[in-house]
Design an enzyme around this catalytic site. Sequence first.
Site, PDB file in Angstrom:
ATOM      1  N   GLU A  17       0.851  -1.210   0.000  1.00 23.31           N
ATOM      2  CA  GLU A  17       0.000   0.000   0.000  1.00 23.31           C
ATOM      3  C   GLU A  17       0.879   1.250   0.000  1.00 23.31           C
ATOM      4  OE1 GLU A  17      -3.654   0.047   2.176  1.00 23.31           O
ATOM      5  OE2 GLU A  17      -3.059   1.899   3.173  1.00 23.31           O
ATOM      6  N   THR A  48      -3.871   4.889  -1.656  1.00 20.81           N
ATOM      7  CA  THR A  48      -4.904   5.433  -0.772  1.00 20.81           C
ATOM      8  C   THR A  48      -5.535   6.688  -1.373  1.00 20.81           C
ATOM      9  OG1 THR A  48      -3.403   6.815   0.498  1.00 20.81           O
ATOM     10  CG2 THR A  48      -3.712   4.553   1.272  1.00 20.81           C
ATOM     11  N   TYR A  49      -6.677   7.069  -0.796  1.00 17.68           N
ATOM     12  CA  TYR A  49      -7.466   8.192  -1.302  1.00 17.68           C
ATOM     13  C   TYR A  49      -7.987   8.968  -0.099  1.00 17.68           C
ATOM     14  CZ  TYR A  49     -11.012  10.380  -4.371  1.00 17.68           C
ATOM     15  OH  TYR A  49     -11.780  11.246  -5.101  1.00 17.68           O
ATOM     16  N   ARG A 107     -15.726   4.062   3.032  1.00 21.16           N
ATOM     17  CA  ARG A 107     -16.465   5.226   3.495  1.00 21.16           C
ATOM     18  C   ARG A 107     -15.529   6.401   3.732  1.00 21.16           C
ATOM     19  NH1 ARG A 107     -18.805   5.708   9.410  1.00 21.16           N
ATOM     20  NH2 ARG A 107     -16.605   6.210   9.684  1.00 21.16           N
ATOM     21  N   GLY A 108     -14.405   6.173   4.423  1.00 23.96           N
ATOM     22  CA  GLY A 108     -13.532   7.274   4.843  1.00 23.96           C
ATOM     23  C   GLY A 108     -14.096   7.918   6.099  1.00 23.96           C
ATOM     24  N   LYS A 164     -22.544  -5.250   2.935  1.00 19.86           N
ATOM     25  CA  LYS A 164     -21.588  -4.610   2.007  1.00 19.86           C
ATOM     26  C   LYS A 164     -21.101  -5.633   0.976  1.00 19.86           C
ATOM     27  CE  LYS A 164     -17.502  -3.035   3.765  1.00 19.86           C
ATOM     28  NZ  LYS A 164     -16.631  -2.094   4.494  1.00 19.86           N
ATOM     29  N   GLN A 175      -8.050  -4.357   8.480  1.00 17.87           N
ATOM     30  CA  GLN A 175      -7.265  -3.403   9.270  1.00 17.87           C
ATOM     31  C   GLN A 175      -6.065  -4.161   9.824  1.00 17.87           C
ATOM     32  OE1 GLN A 175      -6.133  -0.661   9.899  1.00 17.87           O
ATOM     33  NE2 GLN A 175      -7.852   0.438  10.816  1.00 17.87           N
ATOM     34  N   GLN A 211       5.024   5.663  17.981  1.00 22.69           N
ATOM     35  CA  GLN A 211       3.897   6.186  17.203  1.00 22.69           C
ATOM     36  C   GLN A 211       2.790   5.128  17.083  1.00 22.69           C
ATOM     37  OE1 GLN A 211       4.614   6.715  12.989  1.00 22.69           O
ATOM     38  NE2 GLN A 211       3.859   8.808  13.114  1.00 22.69           N
TER      39      GLN A 211
HETATM   40  P1  FAD Z   1     -18.196   1.208   6.432  1.00 24.21           P
HETATM   41  O1  FAD Z   1     -18.172  -0.133   5.829  1.00 24.21           O
HETATM   42  O2  FAD Z   1     -19.241   2.166   6.008  1.00 24.21           O
HETATM   43  O3  FAD Z   1     -18.246   1.046   8.015  1.00 24.21           O
HETATM   44  C1  FAD Z   1     -18.071   2.180   8.855  1.00 24.21           C
HETATM   45  C2  FAD Z   1     -18.867   2.021  10.153  1.00 24.21           C
HETATM   46  O4  FAD Z   1     -20.262   2.069   9.848  1.00 24.21           O
HETATM   47  C3  FAD Z   1     -18.644   0.700  10.877  1.00 24.21           C
HETATM   48  O5  FAD Z   1     -18.689   0.960  12.256  1.00 24.21           O
HETATM   49  C4  FAD Z   1     -19.833  -0.163  10.445  1.00 24.21           C
HETATM   50  O6  FAD Z   1     -20.161  -1.129  11.434  1.00 24.21           O
HETATM   51  C5  FAD Z   1     -20.919   0.910  10.334  1.00 24.21           C
HETATM   52  N1  FAD Z   1     -21.977   0.607   9.351  1.00 24.21           N
HETATM   53  C6  FAD Z   1     -21.831   0.075   8.121  1.00 24.21           C
HETATM   54  N2  FAD Z   1     -23.017   0.000   7.498  1.00 24.21           N
HETATM   55  C7  FAD Z   1     -23.937   0.496   8.366  1.00 24.21           C
HETATM   56  C8  FAD Z   1     -25.335   0.698   8.304  1.00 24.21           C
HETATM   57  N3  FAD Z   1     -26.040   0.343   7.227  1.00 24.21           N
HETATM   58  N4  FAD Z   1     -25.949   1.257   9.383  1.00 24.21           N
HETATM   59  C9  FAD Z   1     -25.252   1.619  10.502  1.00 24.21           C
HETATM   60  N5  FAD Z   1     -23.925   1.439  10.608  1.00 24.21           N
HETATM   61  C10 FAD Z   1     -23.267   0.898   9.551  1.00 24.21           C
HETATM   62  N6  FAD Z   1      -9.525   5.841   4.808  1.00 24.21           N
HETATM   63  C11 FAD Z   1      -9.277   6.813   3.908  1.00 24.21           C
HETATM   64  O7  FAD Z   1      -9.684   7.979   4.118  1.00 24.21           O
HETATM   65  N7  FAD Z   1      -8.597   6.571   2.747  1.00 24.21           N
HETATM   66  C12 FAD Z   1      -8.131   5.325   2.438  1.00 24.21           C
HETATM   67  O8  FAD Z   1      -7.510   5.136   1.389  1.00 24.21           O
HETATM   68  C13 FAD Z   1      -8.353   4.262   3.374  1.00 24.21           C
HETATM   69  N8  FAD Z   1      -7.949   3.006   3.123  1.00 24.21           N
HETATM   70  C14 FAD Z   1      -8.261   1.988   4.007  1.00 24.21           C
HETATM   71  C15 FAD Z   1      -7.882   0.665   3.686  1.00 24.21           C
HETATM   72  C16 FAD Z   1      -8.184  -0.366   4.562  1.00 24.21           C
HETATM   73  C17 FAD Z   1      -7.774  -1.769   4.209  1.00 24.21           C
HETATM   74  C18 FAD Z   1      -8.864  -0.102   5.787  1.00 24.21           C
HETATM   75  C19 FAD Z   1      -9.164  -1.211   6.750  1.00 24.21           C
HETATM   76  C20 FAD Z   1      -9.257   1.196   6.099  1.00 24.21           C
HETATM   77  C21 FAD Z   1      -8.963   2.252   5.207  1.00 24.21           C
HETATM   78  N9  FAD Z   1      -9.355   3.564   5.479  1.00 24.21           N
HETATM   79  C22 FAD Z   1      -9.084   4.570   4.562  1.00 24.21           C
HETATM   80  C23 FAD Z   1     -10.039   3.896   6.732  1.00 24.21           C
HETATM   81  C24 FAD Z   1     -11.575   3.812   6.590  1.00 24.21           C
HETATM   82  O9  FAD Z   1     -12.026   4.771   5.678  1.00 24.21           O
HETATM   83  C25 FAD Z   1     -12.172   4.067   7.979  1.00 24.21           C
HETATM   84  O10 FAD Z   1     -11.870   2.994   8.837  1.00 24.21           O
HETATM   85  C26 FAD Z   1     -13.655   4.378   8.025  1.00 24.21           C
HETATM   86  O11 FAD Z   1     -13.998   4.766   9.361  1.00 24.21           O
HETATM   87  C27 FAD Z   1     -14.572   3.199   7.691  1.00 24.21           C
HETATM   88  O12 FAD Z   1     -14.543   2.893   6.356  1.00 24.21           O
HETATM   89  P2  FAD Z   1     -15.330   1.589   5.824  1.00 24.21           P
HETATM   90  O13 FAD Z   1     -15.192   1.618   4.343  1.00 24.21           O
HETATM   91  O14 FAD Z   1     -14.886   0.397   6.557  1.00 24.21           O
HETATM   92  O15 FAD Z   1     -16.826   1.999   6.235  1.00 24.21           O
END
Ligand code: FAD
Length: 287
Positions: A17, A48-49, A107-108, A164, A175, A211
């Site tokens: 990554e 990443t984005y 989601r971010g 999802k 993670q 860190q």
């Molecule tokens: P989601 O799948 O939407 O989940 C987020 C939260 O919402 C969780 O607590 C889930 O339980 C809850 N949830 C999901 N669906 C629902 C629903 N229908 N109703 C109620 N609650 C719900 N961040 C960046 O900004 N840029 C990146 O490039 C980036 N890369 C990443 C790569 C990896 C492999 C990982 C693990 C994380 C990365 N992140 C990145 C961080 C990520 O954006 C954050 O962890 C963010 O808080 C959650 O993203 P998600 O896509 O998992 O969200």
Amino acid sequence: MKIKDILARGRPSISFEVFPSKKDVPLEPVKAAVARLARARPSFISVTYGAGGSANVNSVPLASFVQNECGTTALAHLTCIMATREKILEETAHLRAAGVENILALRGDVPPGDDPGPEVYRHAVDLVRTLSEVGGFCLGGACYPECHPACPHLEDDISFLKDKVGAGIDFLTTQMFFDNNIFYRYLYKLREHGITVPVIAGIMPVTNGRQIARICQLSGTYLPSRFKAIVDRFGDNPPAMLDAGVAYATEQIVDLFANGVNSVHLYTMNKPEVAERIMAGLTNIVA
Ligand code: FAD
């Protein structure tokens, strides 16, 4: 190449990554690091984005560089929390034009103090639906062996994850975790819930002990006592911490492969020397 086809080979593979430079900061040094990382022959490189605003202007260009100039399969991360549908369609059109076939649908998080805007997309599942409508991309999603920090219960987190995946996810990336048993238990739980897509294990080679200890405290990532001892002993000695961090990550990876996990994603943080040292220790293990 689509990542689901790489994963279907069923052979040990490692991906990396990287993150792009921010707006108005030259991309060239990052490209030099990425070109060097590509020479270590990862199965793919993800880019990443940032969430919102201009944080992400260099993301698609860097993914295009990986795909077209490094000759390595690119996985473009895409976040939706502060995006409009138009913005998503625009980014996917750019990725398609660049020949990038894989998107990690995320989601971010809204940066502290920023206005989240219209919140067209509340969760990653909403982005996955749009990307499935667009079609043609292999889609990945994020998952959390120790539960997403905003979700009170792992069971609920997995149930949202199932939705999802059902919306069109082809593979998941976890993670970071430092205790493989947590990952193995999580895999069982996913399978119990009927989530059967491949899960790539996210491994963070730790080179800055102090860190990472702070980050883990905030995100709730469990630090095994073996790991804490390393940080306590070598945290103030960067070259020693690098040796220990590479050894710890390599040992985690060997254990994963030995237990039948075939795909590992290294959070390489634009550091080719770390990735090279890990790959050198796995020459006869990784395909
Ligand atoms: P989601 O799948 O939407 O989940 C987020 C939260 O919402 C969780 O607590 C889930 O339980 C809850 N949830 C999901 N669906 C629902 C629903 N229908 N109703 C109620 N609650 C719900 N961040 C960046 O900004 N840029 C990146 O490039 C980036 N890369 C990443 C790569 C990896 C492999 C990982 C693990 C994380 C990365 N992140 C990145 C961080 C990520 O954006 C954050 O962890 C963010 O808080 C959650 O993203 P998600 O896509 O998992 O969200």
